[in-house]
Scaffold this motif. Structure first.
Motif, mmCIF file in Angstrom:
data_model
loop_
_atom_site.group_PDB
_atom_site.id
_atom_site.type_symbol
_atom_site.label_atom_id
_atom_site.label_comp_id
_atom_site.label_asym_id
_atom_site.label_seq_id
_atom_site.Cartn_x
_atom_site.Cartn_y
_atom_site.Cartn_z
ATOM 1 N N THR A 23 -20.039 -18.249 -59.460
ATOM 2 C CA THR A 23 -19.311 -19.128 -60.379
ATOM 3 C C THR A 23 -18.790 -20.358 -59.655
ATOM 4 O O THR A 23 -18.827 -21.472 -60.194
ATOM 5 N N VAL A 24 -18.302 -20.169 -58.419
ATOM 6 C CA VAL A 24 -17.835 -21.313 -57.625
ATOM 7 C C VAL A 24 -18.996 -22.259 -57.325
ATOM 8 O O VAL A 24 -18.837 -23.485 -57.368
ATOM 9 N N VAL A 25 -20.170 -21.713 -57.021
ATOM 10 C CA VAL A 25 -21.353 -22.552 -56.780
ATOM 11 C C VAL A 25 -21.655 -23.401 -58.020
ATOM 12 O O VAL A 25 -21.879 -24.620 -57.920
ATOM 13 N N ILE A 26 -21.657 -22.770 -59.195
ATOM 14 C CA ILE A 26 -21.906 -23.496 -60.450
ATOM 15 C C ILE A 26 -20.826 -24.547 -60.677
ATOM 16 O O ILE A 26 -21.107 -25.699 -61.051
ATOM 17 N N ASN A 27 -19.582 -24.148 -60.443
ATOM 18 C CA ASN A 27 -18.441 -25.035 -60.619
ATOM 19 C C ASN A 27 -18.615 -26.311 -59.797
ATOM 20 O O ASN A 27 -18.467 -27.429 -60.313
ATOM 21 N N TYR A 28 -18.941 -26.143 -58.521
ATOM 22 C CA TYR A 28 -19.047 -27.310 -57.646
ATOM 23 C C TYR A 28 -20.341 -28.088 -57.839
ATOM 24 O O TYR A 28 -20.403 -29.287 -57.540
ATOM 25 N N MET A 29 -21.362 -27.446 -58.348
ATOM 26 C CA MET A 29 -22.562 -28.190 -58.723
ATOM 27 C C MET A 29 -22.229 -29.217 -59.795
ATOM 28 O O MET A 29 -22.661 -30.373 -59.732
ATOM 29 N N ASP A 30 -21.418 -28.790 -60.772
ATOM 30 C CA ASP A 30 -21.069 -29.694 -61.861
ATOM 31 C C ASP A 30 -20.030 -30.735 -61.452
ATOM 32 O O ASP A 30 -19.850 -31.734 -62.140
ATOM 33 N N ARG A 31 -19.315 -30.480 -60.338
ATOM 34 C CA ARG A 31 -18.423 -31.514 -59.807
ATOM 35 C C ARG A 31 -19.179 -32.533 -58.972
ATOM 36 O O ARG A 31 -18.856 -33.720 -58.981
ATOM 37 N N SER A 32 -20.173 -32.061 -58.200
ATOM 38 C CA SER A 32 -20.785 -32.912 -57.178
ATOM 39 C C SER A 32 -22.054 -33.617 -57.624
ATOM 40 O O SER A 32 -22.506 -34.541 -56.947
ATOM 41 N N ASN A 33 -22.650 -33.201 -58.747
ATOM 42 C CA ASN A 33 -23.895 -33.864 -59.147
ATOM 43 C C ASN A 33 -23.689 -35.362 -59.393
ATOM 44 O O ASN A 33 -24.619 -36.149 -59.254
ATOM 45 N N ILE A 34 -22.475 -35.755 -59.715
ATOM 46 C CA ILE A 34 -22.190 -37.182 -59.911
ATOM 47 C C ILE A 34 -22.356 -37.961 -58.609
ATOM 48 O O ILE A 34 -22.773 -39.126 -58.613
ATOM 49 N N SER A 35 -22.058 -37.325 -57.454
ATOM 50 C CA SER A 35 -22.214 -38.023 -56.178
ATOM 51 C C SER A 35 -23.684 -38.229 -55.854
ATOM 52 O O SER A 35 -24.067 -39.252 -55.283
ATOM 53 N N VAL A 36 -24.530 -37.260 -56.218
ATOM 54 C CA VAL A 36 -25.972 -37.398 -56.017
ATOM 55 C C VAL A 36 -26.526 -38.513 -56.909
ATOM 56 O O VAL A 36 -27.370 -39.303 -56.488
ATOM 57 N N ALA A 37 -26.023 -38.586 -58.123
ATOM 58 C CA ALA A 37 -26.521 -39.575 -59.085
ATOM 59 C C ALA A 37 -25.901 -40.958 -58.902
ATOM 60 O O ALA A 37 -26.333 -41.920 -59.552
ATOM 61 N N ALA A 38 -24.891 -41.071 -58.039
ATOM 62 C CA ALA A 38 -24.085 -42.298 -57.970
ATOM 63 C C ALA A 38 -24.897 -43.566 -57.750
ATOM 64 O O ALA A 38 -24.721 -44.574 -58.453
ATOM 65 N N SER A 39 -25.801 -43.552 -56.768
ATOM 66 C CA SER A 39 -26.571 -44.770 -56.466
ATOM 67 C C SER A 39 -27.430 -45.187 -57.658
ATOM 68 O O SER A 39 -27.504 -46.379 -58.007
ATOM 69 N N ALA A 40 -28.076 -44.207 -58.305
ATOM 70 C CA ALA A 40 -28.919 -44.515 -59.463
ATOM 71 C C ALA A 40 -28.090 -45.006 -60.638
ATOM 72 O O ALA A 40 -28.483 -45.952 -61.341
ATOM 73 N N ILE A 41 -26.942 -44.382 -60.865
ATOM 74 C CA ILE A 41 -26.052 -44.820 -61.951
ATOM 75 C C ILE A 41 -25.553 -46.233 -61.684
ATOM 76 O O ILE A 41 -25.544 -47.089 -62.582
ATOM 77 N N THR A 42 -25.121 -46.484 -60.452
ATOM 78 C CA THR A 42 -24.621 -47.810 -60.076
ATOM 79 C C THR A 42 -25.682 -48.878 -60.327
ATOM 80 O O THR A 42 -25.398 -49.952 -60.864
ATOM 81 N N SER A 43 -26.926 -48.570 -59.952
ATOM 82 C CA SER A 43 -28.013 -49.522 -60.119
ATOM 83 C C SER A 43 -28.343 -49.757 -61.591
ATOM 84 O O SER A 43 -28.468 -50.899 -62.038
ATOM 85 N N GLU A 44 -28.454 -48.668 -62.359
ATOM 86 C CA GLU A 44 -28.858 -48.801 -63.765
ATOM 87 C C GLU A 44 -27.777 -49.446 -64.623
ATOM 88 O O GLU A 44 -28.071 -50.262 -65.507
ATOM 89 N N LEU A 45 -26.518 -49.077 -64.376
ATOM 90 C CA LEU A 45 -25.431 -49.575 -65.210
ATOM 91 C C LEU A 45 -24.724 -50.790 -64.619
ATOM 92 O O LEU A 45 -23.812 -51.340 -65.240
ATOM 93 N N GLY A 46 -25.113 -51.203 -63.412
ATOM 94 C CA GLY A 46 -24.522 -52.387 -62.782
ATOM 95 C C GLY A 46 -23.055 -52.214 -62.428
ATOM 96 O O GLY A 46 -22.245 -53.116 -62.651
ATOM 97 N N LEU A 47 -22.692 -51.066 -61.846
ATOM 98 C CA LEU A 47 -21.298 -50.779 -61.528
ATOM 99 C C LEU A 47 -20.952 -51.209 -60.103
ATOM 100 O O LEU A 47 -21.804 -51.231 -59.221
ATOM 101 N N THR A 48 -19.682 -51.537 -59.885
ATOM 102 C CA THR A 48 -19.188 -51.862 -58.547
ATOM 103 C C THR A 48 -18.700 -50.585 -57.865
ATOM 104 O O THR A 48 -18.557 -49.534 -58.489
ATOM 105 N N LYS A 49 -18.390 -50.685 -56.571
ATOM 106 C CA LYS A 49 -17.860 -49.523 -55.851
ATOM 107 C C LYS A 49 -16.494 -49.114 -56.400
ATOM 108 O O LYS A 49 -16.176 -47.925 -56.463
#
Length: 431
Positions: A23-49
């Motif tokens: 359950t902790v593994v699942i919990n942290y997967m759903d917390r951390s997937n945003i960090s994996v996606a960050a560069s792609a999200i920043t590029s697609e949506l034009g976000l700043t740091k």
């Protein structure tokens, strides 16, 4: 079969621990997937740091602020009901993230995930306090806490490959589906100790004689009424403030790895996206080794008769000191040395991550959920503040000030456990 379960010593607590670990593994997967996606999200949506820092931080706004209510809920609602309810809700929102397309919508989703995950760690601690005797508790806490490290160590490359194949939106959809499936599995297999049909009388007696609160939890949920005086008491004791402050400092280093670390490797250190996923797993493996070494060593020392001041505090103090190594990454451009310093720092973070044992050992018996909520609330403030501060400190692309900030907090956490916590003894309330 019922005759056998009363005569043969069972070990069902380890099955329960496996459920909590996954359950902790699942919990942290759903917390951390945003960090994996960050560069792609920043590029697609034009976000700043700075905007990305807000997205990273948004989870903790609700997660932290709802820790105290979440801890209170944990004292009243059975884990078999509460946990799958939480998981289904946060997994649905995780899935929804795959369909949004604006800064505001992403922030809203992260706030919702934080709200639904808020009772999770007080619930974990409550489960371990009910299923494990005190002499095994640090090991049990180390095992389920290691899920956040080993899960991310192996999941980070997997999540990166999923994103490479399905895009960042597909990453969120897959993560959400996995969480919903696991919520159903939890409901099917989890039971409280005194409601578990296959736990033996001998195992229950072993847990109870060792300080496991099997009976107390049922009484608490069915009979005890919440008293606002308890909330004031949770903020009264210096030793509790020692572990609260220490948890804030511990969480600041952890949240760096949970949020900004992949961006640090790709954008500041110039590593390939796929390669960075595998290099990013090394510090998580180091932290995994640290937390298991800490938990099992701590319990071993307790069994050998050493005091809690040595057995419980020493791993945390040493771990906080080692976390200062993160500053070393500011003084080299060698990739191997960078990963070494970051891994040593995260090993120290893992070594110090049995801090939940202090909630079990220090909190008044009737306030374990509440004190756990306050403890995680203050620790969660690190997750609310640190990502924004790092985004601001690194807004020009230089992460050196951010690493100095993390190192300074590690030193404060070291001093907190060394000077504030004092004697490790449960607080007894005077009625």
């Amino acid at each position: 079969m019922s005759t056998m379960t009363t005569k043969v010593r069972t070990y069902k607590r380890y099955n329960i621990l496996l459920l909590v670990f996954i359950t902790v593994v699942i919990n942290y997967m759903d917390r951390s997937n945003i960090s994996v996606a960050a560069s792609a999200i920043t590029s697609e949506l034009g976000l700043t740091k700075v905007q990305m820092g807000l997205i990273f931080s948004a989870f903790a706004w609700s997660y932290s602020s709802l820790q105290i209510p979440g801890g209170i809920v944990v004292d009243y609602v059975k884990p078999r009901i509460l946990y799958p309810f939480m998981m289904i809700l946060w997994s649905i929102v995780t899935l929804v993230q795959g369909f949004v397309g604006s800064l505001g919508a992403l922030i809203g989703c992260r706030i919702a995930i934080g709200a639904f995950e808020a009772p999770s760690y007080p619930c974990n601690n409550k489960i371990v306090t009910s299923w494990f005797p005190e002499k095994e508790r640090a090991s049990a806490i180390a095992v389920y806490t290691s899920g956040q490290f080993i899960g991310l160590a192996f999941l980070t490359p997997v999540l990166i490959l999923i994103q490479d194949a399905l895009g960042w939106r597909g990453l969120f959809i897959v993560s959400g589906i996995l969480g919903i499936v696991w919520a159903l599995i939890w409901y099917l297999f989890y039971r409280d100790p005194n409601k578990h049909g296959k736990v033996s009388k001998q195992e229950l007696e072993y847990i109870e004689k060792g300080g496991g609160l099997t009976t107390h939890i049922t009484v608490k949920m069915e009979e005890q009424e919440f008293n606002w005086k308890d909330l004031r008491l949770a903020f009264t004791y210096r030793k509790l403030w020692g572990v609260y402050l220490g948890q804030f400092c511990l969480g600041s280093l952890f949240i760096f790895f949970l949020t900004w670390f992949p961006t640090y490797l790709v954008e500041y250190r110039g590593l390939d996206f796929i390669k960075s996923g595998f290099l990013a797993s090394v510090p998580f493996l180091a932290a995994f080794v640290g937390v298991l070494l800490s938990g099992f060593t701590s319990d071993f020392l307790v069994r050998k008769g050493y005091s809690n001041e040595l057995a419980r505090k020493a791993p945390i103090i040493i771990g906080m000191f080692l976390s200062l190594a993160i500053i070393g990454a500011n003084y080299t451009d060698n990739t191997v040395l960078i990963i070494f310093f970051l891994s040593l720092a995260f090993f120290g973070n893992g070594l110090a991550s049995i801090t939940w044992v202090f909630v079990s050992l220090l909190a008044p018996k009737k306030m374990i959920g509440l004190v756990g909520g306050v403890f995680n609330f203050i620790g969660g403030l690190a997750a609310a503040l640190t990502p924004i501060l790092i985004g601001w400190l690194a807004k020009d692309g230089d992460f050196k000030p951010a690493l100095f900030y993390i190192g300074a907090l590690a030193l404060i956490g070291f001093c907190s456990y060394l000077f504030l916590v004092g004697k490790v003894k449960r607080i007894e309330l005077v009625e």
